[in-house]
Write an enzyme that holds these catalytic residues in place. Structure first.
Site, PDB file in Angstrom:
ATOM      1  N   GLU A 298      34.628  26.759   7.466  1.00  0.00           N
ATOM      2  CA  GLU A 298      34.948  25.592   6.657  1.00  0.00           C
ATOM      3  C   GLU A 298      34.109  25.575   5.390  1.00  0.00           C
ATOM      4  OE1 GLU A 298      34.251  21.829   8.576  1.00  0.00           O
ATOM      5  OE2 GLU A 298      35.073  20.701   6.892  1.00  0.00           O
TER       6      GLU A 298
ATOM      7  N   GLY B  48      39.022  17.248  14.744  1.00  0.00           N
ATOM      8  CA  GLY B  48      38.402  16.106  15.413  1.00  0.00           C
ATOM      9  C   GLY B  48      36.922  16.360  15.657  1.00  0.00           C
ATOM     10  N   TYR B  49      36.126  16.175  14.638  1.00  0.00           N
ATOM     11  CA  TYR B  49      34.682  16.425  14.738  1.00  0.00           C
ATOM     12  C   TYR B  49      33.883  15.122  14.632  1.00  0.00           C
ATOM     13  CZ  TYR B  49      34.366  21.599  14.597  1.00  0.00           C
ATOM     14  OH  TYR B  49      34.400  22.933  14.894  1.00  0.00           O
TER      15      TYR B  49
END
Lengths: 402, 371
Positions: free
Chosen positions: A253, A137-138
């Protein structure tokens, strides 16, 4: 000296190799060779193969899906050298790692670094066993490249946090069990007002809507939080320290998203073989379209340079630090992925532009969808432009100078 | 940077210190201003030989240290950064490779110790036109008695003006052979060619030069050998090019951090930041493939040719970009002879042409891969 009796490290590694080979032979079902589905770790399972379930359980219990993570949290506790041996032995028999997803790639390493002991004990073992799917949730509708302008509100209500707001581009949100999110706990400060929380996707007030993409698939979601109650113990790190934690996670990431792994596997036919098939060859066996041929050479050269760099970065960072090269790999990996897709389409001509149905073979339809899907790689995880900012600022020091 | 062993780290540090202290760009400027045909400072080369750099790839039995090509590449990179004018790469890497790959015991004993000590300079004489093309060799070696008679003209022979020994590629009737020809042999003459990089690129003429039978290195049909020698020479040139690219980039970056316009330091402009980020990315890729080619040579892998063409083509494209950006981002000052940006772009273009430009190596790469 007493240490003279200790086993020589090379012998110990060979002993481990034998143990690993024995264990793999006993536990990896041969029927699963070639049946790896990388998306299975993110997407929901559609009637899973019982043998695949058993393999996942065995690897999860052994901790070898996350081979270098500490044993106390369910990891394999292996050294990097042992993990490489394990990988080699798996490669020999076509075994693949059934444990993956965002928990492994991004959250786990971040929790190991920043989480409390209780949080590690609770959240890392299920990641190692592949039991919990995590989503990220960015991004928000108003916070893309300028991520720190995120607005999702997280208020302290004494015995719990109350979360309100909207996230977007939530990969695999429709299948996720839990979400790690950046939320605003202070509106008076930009970066220092952000905190990092863990949120159960089954909580009341969480709503997920898949987004249909240009490729026709819906791998991303919009995620809405309306008065979602989150237990106080789900804050990771200190209040207001979310930006630091979140950035660190992005490094994991970006390293994982650069495509080094998939490019390294050399799957499928080469571009030159595809071109020979569709375009034909001249009397000397060269691809008949000379201009296309040279662009294939440039692409292949860049792909090889990328692989060599990924290998170099890996060797350099063996000491444990993330190499500065990870920012470079993200941009170059994106460039190569997209160039390969564009070249494939060009080579296939109109057959590379089919959408569905008759008249196109699966490779052609896959090329079309892959080309469209691939436009995401220079956008997600930090756009190419943001990566260039990062290189200029953090590596070249171009803003720090007075 | 490749993961180096202790000897390699020491050698690299030693080369870096020496280049910075004893051979900065101002040293090259002096060589340029002196305008001598040999195009280097014999004292600087003697110092390099004194430190053992001329023997880095030569076995200990012949006076070298046998540290390998990656090690010598590190030295060429470091000295390339400051544009050190020296025949090091040509004699101690390119020409030496012919002897190492195919020299007889007698040939090695006769020449390698002298190369390792720096007493002589050996040069590779292959091309006969302005573009690298080993398929267009017309120089002839004809059998006469129990030796050979060699005739032909080689163009743009690097270090040709100062060389004591030439390794010459010639048609033997059964293919291409490589011949050891002392520069003082009867019938050898040379004419300097004054070029932009102010280094030596001589036209060397061989007019019925008589050679003994032991002048031939390797077989009479040695085209494959020539290719192997050239690949090593190419990898060495690519290492020097890496040094040029890194330094040209560093100097440009330093300039952008000091120059002010519109009341701002130039390095704060995003348009310039992204150009620098792009160059940085390309240089990182270049480093990986250049070091990869040298490592492939050291390991004697079977894909040396492909790795070398990958390295040379990448080196050409990247150095081309970085040397152009160096001038553009320096603006007017980069156009002046007083500044050293011009030295870098001039040497860059010569090295881009050396042993095959980017187009040559892309073509070769495709053929090697079968398309």
């Amino acid at each position: 000296m007493a240490t003279a009796e200790l086993t020589n490290p090379a012998d110990a590694l060979e002993a481990f190799r034998k143990d690993a080979a024995d264990w793999l032979a006993a536990n990896f079902p041969k029927s699963l060779v070639g049946k790896e589905n990388v998306l299975a770790t993110v997407e929901g399972g559609s009637d899973p193969d019982p043998e695949a379930v058993g393999w996942k359980r065995a690897m999860g219990e052994k901790g070898w899906g996350t081979p270098t993570w500490p044993k106390e949290y369910g990891g394999g506790g292996l050294s990097f050298a042992e993990a490489r041996v394990l990988q080699e032995e798996m490669g020999k028999i076509g075994a693949w790692n059934p444990i993956g997803g965002m928990g492994v790639m991004m959250l786990g390493p971040t929790l190991l670094e920043f989480a409390s002991e209780e949080q590690k004990q609770r959240h890392i073992p299920p990641i190692c066993r592949g039991e919990i799917r995590w989503c990220q949730g960015y991004s928000e509708p108003g916070a893309g490249s300028d991520l720190a302008s995120l607005q999702t509100k997280c208020e302290d209500k004494g015995d719990h946090w109350l979360v309100n707001g909207q996230k977007t581009w939530t990969s695999g949100g429709q299948w996720a069990d839990w979400c790690f999110a950046l939320v605003r706990t202070d509106t008076s400060k930009k970066h220092e007002g952000i905190s990092f929380i863990l949120l159960d996707m089954k909580s009341p007030g969480v709503e997920v809507k898949p987004i249909r993409m240009i490729s026709g698939t819906s791998p991303f979601c919009e995620t809405f939080f309306t008065d979602v109650k989150v237990p106080k113990e789900n804050l990771v790190g200190d209040l207001g320290n979310g930006w630091t934690i979140g950035k660190r996670l992005l490094q994991h990431e970006r390293t994982n998203l650069s495509g080094g792994g998939s490019l390294g596997r050399g799957q499928g036919p080469s571009l030159s073989d595809i071109a020979k098939h569709y375009v034909g060859t001249d009397a000397e066996g060269r691809i008949a379209d000379a201009d296309l041929r040279m662009r294939i050479v440039r692409h292949e050269m860049e792909a090889q340079a990328f692989k060599a760099t990924a290998r170099r970065v890996m060797l350099e960072s063996k000491s444990g630090n993330i190499s500065l090269g990870s920012s470079i790999l993200k941009n170059v990996g994106a460039r190569i992925t997209q160039e390969r897709a564009e070249l494939t389409l060009e080579i296939m001509g109109m057959n590379g532009l089919g959408w569905s149905g008759d008249g196109f073979n699966p490779a052609e339809l896959g090329a079309t969808r892959g080309w469209l899907w691939g436009k995401a790689v220079s956008i997600y995880g930090g756009t190419t432009e943001i990566q260039n900012n990062v290189i200029a600022k953090r590596i070249l020091g171009m803003l720090d100078h007075q | 940077m490749a993961v180096l062993n202790e000897e390699q780290s020491m050698l690299r540090d030693m080369a870096r210190d020496w280049a910075n202290e004893q051979s900065p760009v101002t040293a090259f400027r002096k060589v340029r201003d002196a305008g001598e045909a040999i195009g280097f400072d014999p004292k600087a080369f003697a110092a390099q030989a004194e430190m053992g750099w001329t023997g880095v790839i030569i076995p200990e039995a012949y006076g070298g240290s046998d540290f390998g090509y990656l090690s010598l590449g590190l030295v060429l990179e470091e000295t390339g950064r400051t544009l050190t004018a020296s025949p090091l790469g040509t004699t101690a890497l390119a020409a030496t490779s012919a002897l190492l790959l195919a020299g007889s015991e007698a040939q090695k004993q006769a020449w390698l110790p002298k190369i390792a000590s720096g007493d002589i300079i050996a040069a590779l004489a292959v091309d006969e036109g302005p573009r690298h093309d080993p398929s267009k060799i017309a120089t002839k070696a004809e059998k006469s008695g129990d030796g050979w008679t060699l005739s032909g003209t080689k163009k743009f022979v690097a270090e040709g003006d100062g060389a004591h020994l030439f390794v010459v590629a010639a048609q033997t009737g059964s293919g291409i052979g490589l011949f050891l020809v002392p520069a003082d042999a009867k019938g050898v003459s040379r004419a300097p060619r004054n070029m932009v990089d102010a280094r030596s690129h001589a036209e060397v003429r061989f007019d019925a030069v008589r050679l003994d039978s032991d002048a031939l290195i390797g077989p009479e049909d040695g085209a494959a050998l020539l290719d192997q020698v050239l690949d090593r020479a190419r990898a060495g040139v690519a290492a020097e090019m890496l040094g040029l690219a890194v330094q040209a980039f560093d100097d440009t970056l330093a300039y952008l951090k000091t120059r002010e316009q519109f009341g701002e330091i130039l390095s704060r402009f995003q348009a310039l930041q992204h150009r620098m980020a792009h160059q940085f990315t390309q240089i990182e890729l270049m480093r990986s493939v250049v070091e990869g080619a040298l490592e492939a040579v050291d390991a004697n892998r079977d894909d040396i040719a492909a790795k070398v063409s990958l390295a040379k083509a990448t080196a050409c494209d990247t150095l081309h970009l970085v040397s152009r950006e160096m001038i553009q981002l320096h603006g007017g000052i980069g156009m002046t002879d007083e500044h050293h940006a011009g030295f870098y772009i001039k040497r860059a273009r010569v090295l881009e042409n050396a042993w095959g430009n980017a187009a040559f190596h892309r073509e070769r790469f495709a053929r090697l891969a079968g398309y």
